[in-house]
Design an enzyme around this catalytic site. Structure first.
Site, PDB file in Angstrom:
ATOM      1  N   LYS A 138     -19.267  -4.192  93.100  1.00  0.00           N
ATOM      2  CA  LYS A 138     -20.002  -3.750  94.290  1.00  0.00           C
ATOM      3  C   LYS A 138     -20.515  -2.324  94.111  1.00  0.00           C
ATOM      4  CE  LYS A 138     -19.590  -3.454  99.334  1.00  0.00           C
ATOM      5  NZ  LYS A 138     -18.665  -3.574 100.490  1.00  0.00           N
ATOM      6  N   GLU A 196     -15.306 -12.729  99.706  1.00  0.00           N
ATOM      7  CA  GLU A 196     -14.905 -11.404  99.243  1.00  0.00           C
ATOM      8  C   GLU A 196     -13.377 -11.293  99.176  1.00  0.00           C
ATOM      9  OE1 GLU A 196     -15.489  -6.711 100.611  1.00  0.00           O
ATOM     10  OE2 GLU A 196     -15.929  -8.346 101.992  1.00  0.00           O
ATOM     11  N   CYS A 206     -20.151  -8.017 100.911  1.00  0.00           N
ATOM     12  CA  CYS A 206     -20.005  -7.458 102.257  1.00  0.00           C
ATOM     13  C   CYS A 206     -21.355  -6.953 102.746  1.00  0.00           C
ATOM     14  CB  CYS A 206     -18.944  -6.369 102.250  1.00  0.00           C
ATOM     15  SG  CYS A 206     -18.453  -5.763 103.884  1.00  0.00           S
TER      16      CYS A 206
END
Length: 515
Positions: free
Chosen positions: A327, A268, A379
């Site tokens: 995301k 990430e 995440c």
């Protein structure tokens, strides 16, 4: 004596509940003593048995405080060490989160106590498992959701893991709480009930073992060689402009050592600049090099929509094809401010870099990587099982990139890897996981760790990955099966709660004598 626990002073029972919750942390990674989960739940029910709803609320809340207090204390690290928050405020906000998250267990305790009154068997076998799972599920989505330490994760290496492809983690939680109720019956009841409880425990664990041998999906074509890289960039330096070149050189060095791989995965925000800022100078030359080597690259990088001036936590694939995933489920306070009109003043005490992301709006979390579609998560998106399954059955494998450096050398990276393992098993897909400082790993479709890069080490791990096709029952049913069963069990327990059984009468008589 039958009522030794229920006859203890309330303060003592609450303290025992806190201890039981703290003990449950040992069932999660990195300790992974999975039988402790059943023992702690059985003790929790024993403390709730014979209690009224108010007492049940406090006892359940105490259990939650013990579980959260010992299990997520690491949040203090992100708020203080990396959020630049004063130590006293970091501890205060961490404690507040623990207390609020623990309140869900208080609700479960109150509901269990209310529906167990006068019930001999419906309390431990219907009301308690149902209340437990429904409040876990509620915690997993209410106010954006915080499903950390869902008790079912403790069984990833246990026989009950065989249920994951059918019911998901909440179904395992339900059966685990049922096992705790059966264990309570085995200890506290006599005669045929005791033998039936023992038989029930044996059958459940045998069924779980048998289910572990079933494969719900099948290989899809030839495998490919994949590598996850971990440059181990300290969080304190990750966004420092003076260290960006050295950080990128670290990733390039690890990548060029593994050009024999078909796919290389970076973590990430591995590139700490917006895509448009480095596209010409870094990304395009790297993509050309990857094509020359016959390798696909997947890289975590912030992406800005310059027309509307919004930016996203992104994942790009470069090589033979190019694609972008934005995301969709953001971290409250870390990536965005929830309920901004109310909480903006509180959020100002945080100094988190890149903390005003916008959620992506893709209908499904898919990323095209070469000839395959991958189920993508960034995440803690991978801790939401209902969102991960949206990539199936098209996804041939799963990808997760993360930056657990926020939580230092704590339980968090181990717990996060444990949840990723459950996603691999629920979907029966291989999962590639690359993180900034660890733990990076490659998991097979049974959730087993083939290899990892340990915490705070720079390195890479490669393995042959097998794409798969088909779907598990959980992909089609999602959480509906487990939650539907929990609601049914709750409904079945209600009629029994209206009766005054011999257990309740004896408890009241014991209390009257004490007074």
């Amino acid at each position: 004596m039958p009522f030794v626990i229920s006859g203890l002073p309330l303060a003592v029972r609450i303290l025992l509940a806190v201890a039981a919750g703290g003990m449950a942390v040992l069932a999660f990674a990195p300790f992974s003593f999975y039988p402790i989960a059943i023992l702690s739940l059985a003790l929790c029910y024993a403390l709730l048995s014979g209690s009224g709803p108010r007492e049940g609320l406090l006892i359940g809340w105490g259990f939650g405080i013990g579980l959260m207090g010992f299990g997520i204390f690491w949040i203090r690290i992100s708020t203080h060490e990396y959020g630049n928050m004063a130590p006293w405020l970091a501890y205060l906000l961490t404690a507040l989160l623990m207390v609020v998250a623990a309140f869900y267990y208080g609700i479960a305790g109150a509901l269990t106590a209310r529906l167990s009154a006068g019930a001999r068997l419906s309390g431990p076998l219907l009301a308690f498992p149902a209340a437990w799972v429904l409040t876990e599920w509620l915690r997993g989505w209410l106010f954006t959701g915080f499903p950390w330490l869902t008790i079912g994760y403790t069984q990833i290496d246990a026989p009950l893991a065989g249920l994951a492809p059918i019911t998901g983690v909440y179904g395992i939680s339900l059966v685990l709480a049922l096992c705790a109720g059966l264990l309570w019956c085995l200890i506290r009841r006599r005669g045929r009930i005791r033998y039936a409880a023992l038989a029930g425990l044996v059958l459940i664990w045998l069924a779980g073992t048998a289910l572990k041998g079933i494969e719900w999906t099948e290989p899809d074509g030839a495998g490919f060689r994949a590598t996850v890289v971990q440059a181990n960039i300290p969080q304190s330096l990750k966004w420092d402009p003076d260290t960006r070149i050295s950080s990128l050189r670290a990733y390039l060095g690890l990548t060029r050592e593994r050009w024999d791989s078909d796919l290389i995965l970076w973590p990430e925000t591995a590139v700490p600049d917006f895509l448009h800022e480095v596209e010409d100078s870094f990304i395009r030359p790297l993509a050309a090099e990857a094509r020359e080597q016959g390798t696909e690259l997947v890289i975590g990088i912030p992406v800005m929509d310059r027309e509307v001036r919004l930016y996203f936590n992104g994942l790009i694939s470069i090589g033979t094809v190019e694609d972008v995933y934005r995301k969709r489920h953001l971290v409250p306070f870390g990536e965005f401010i929830p309920f901004r009109d109310w909480l903006e003043p509180i959020a100002r005490v945080f100094e988190v870099p890149m903390s005003d992301f916008t959620a992506g709006d893709a209908p499904r979390p898919l990323l095209r990587v070469g000839e395959h579609l991958a189920g993508a998560s960034i995440c803690y998106e991978d801790v939401f099982p209902a969102e991960v399954i949206e990539a199936l059955p098209e996804a041939a494998y799963l990808i997760n990139v993360s930056n657990d450096a926020w939580f230092g050398d704590s339980l968090a990276p181990h717990q996060h890897l444990e949840m990723a393992r459950m996603r691999a098993l629920e979907n029966e897909r291989w999962l590639l996981r690359s993180t900034n400082t660890g733990i990076s790993a490659i998991l097979d479709h049974r959730g087993q760790i083939l290899g990892r890069v340990p915490l705070f080490e720079r390195g890479a791990f490669s393995a042959e990955v097998q794409p798969r096709r088909g779907a598990t029952s959980f992909v089609y049913l999602g959480n509906r099966l487990a939650i539907g069963l929990a609601f049914l069990m709750l409904a079945l327990s209600i009629p029994y709660a209206r009766r005054k059984g011999p257990g309740e009468a004896a408890t009241q008589l014991w209390r009257n004598r004490k007074e």
